[in-house]
Write a protein that holds these residues in place. Structure first.
Motif, PDB file in Angstrom:
ATOM      1  N   ILE A 104      34.797  28.345   7.100  1.00 23.57           N
ATOM      2  CA  ILE A 104      33.381  28.015   7.186  1.00 23.57           C
ATOM      3  C   ILE A 104      32.804  27.844   5.784  1.00 23.57           C
ATOM      4  N   LEU A 105      32.072  26.751   5.587  1.00 21.28           N
ATOM      5  CA  LEU A 105      31.333  26.518   4.352  1.00 21.28           C
ATOM      6  C   LEU A 105      29.869  26.324   4.708  1.00 21.28           C
ATOM      7  N   VAL A 106      29.018  27.159   4.158  1.00 21.99           N
ATOM      8  CA  VAL A 106      27.574  27.017   4.350  1.00 21.99           C
ATOM      9  C   VAL A 106      26.945  26.650   3.002  1.00 21.99           C
ATOM     10  N   ASN A 107      26.478  25.415   2.912  1.00 22.78           N
ATOM     11  CA  ASN A 107      25.829  24.945   1.689  1.00 22.78           C
ATOM     12  C   ASN A 107      24.360  25.350   1.738  1.00 22.78           C
ATOM     13  N   ASN A 108      24.102  26.566   1.289  1.00 22.15           N
ATOM     14  CA  ASN A 108      22.767  27.147   1.366  1.00 22.15           C
ATOM     15  C   ASN A 108      21.986  27.044   0.056  1.00 22.15           C
ATOM     16  N   ALA A 109      22.664  26.969  -1.074  1.00 21.63           N
ATOM     17  CA  ALA A 109      21.976  26.959  -2.372  1.00 21.63           C
ATOM     18  C   ALA A 109      20.972  25.817  -2.428  1.00 21.63           C
TER      19      ALA A 109
END
Length: 246
Positions: free
Chosen positions: A83-88
């Motif tokens: 899982i990759l969550v691009n939150n920045a």
């Protein structure tokens, strides 16, 4: 396949930390990608004290060398990524009008919110492709919707922040393009609207808690094989996923 590892960018506080906590409570090893490693390590210790398997990794989404180093760290530790969550993200205070908005500030927002998210995604794709059920989640915003921006009945009708809104609209298009391209690999890609959330980015003002804002990202990160892709979602007050207008 049950996912076992997740990377969340911008995860030392706010929505990112809440996402990491919720994924960690679902049994995943969570990696907190943070520009300042010391802050990330402090946040990771906080999660570890709660019984969560958490690690910090230095990751500045605007710095290709930092991103490459983070990939090498996770590859050595995990070998793959589920899982990759691009939150920045980055947002400046409200400008007086678009006619006067700083191009330099807009450029910095695009560098973080758009190019940074794509840079991280491209770099981690080799590890994501090693997963049997990889998921990518983009942290967008309700302010990105073109439909809502044109709807006089929408609560966002009178909102400014043109540069920030435009960066999130661009991120939505990348989400769709990535979802179409990665469908053949079984990788699902979605964007989420956390809703108005009280965080440092919003001046810790009005809005719900980061825990509430994290819910749509967590739900899509854990989506099953028949779950959605190429969608833009928020969560209802009851915690159910709601499909948004692009």
């Amino acid at each position: 396949m049950t996912p076992s590892s997740a990377l969340i960018t911008g995860a030392n506080k706010g929505i990112g930390l809440a996402i990491a906590r919720q994924l960690g409570k679902n049994g995943l090893v969570v990696w907190l990608g943070c520009r300042k490693l010391a802050l990330g390590e402090a946040a990771a210790r906080q999660l570890q004290d709660e019984g969560i398997k958490a690690q910090a990794v230095q990751l500045d989404v605007t710095d290709p060398a930092s991103v490459s180093s983070a990939v090498a760290t996770l590859e050595q530790a995990n070998g793959s990524l589920d899982i990759l969550v691009n939150n920045a993200g980055l947002m400046y205070g409200p400008p007086p009008s678009l006619a006067e908005e700083s191009i330099d500030e807009m450029r910095q927002m695009f560098e973080t919110n758009v190019f940074g998210a794509l840079r991280v995604t491209q770099a981690f794709l080799p590890l994501l492709r090693k997963s049997e059920a990889a998921r990518i989640v983009m942290m967008s915003s309700g302010l990105s919707s073109l439909n809502d921006a044109l709807d006089m009945r929408s609560e966002t009708w009178g909102v400014g922040f043109a540069g920030y809104c435009a960066s999130k609209t661009a991120l939505n298009m990348l989400t769709v393009k990535l979802a179409k391209e990665l469908a053949r690999d079984g990788i699902k890609v979605n964007a989420v609207d956390p809703g108005l959330t009280s965080t440092d980015m919003t001046g810790n003002g009005a809005g719900h808690s980061p825990e509430m804002g994290a819910r749509p990202a967590v739900a899509l990160a854990l989506a099953h094989a028949f779950g959605p892709t190429a969608g833009f979602y928020s969560c209802s007050a009851q915690g159910e996923l709601v499909l948004n207008n692009w």
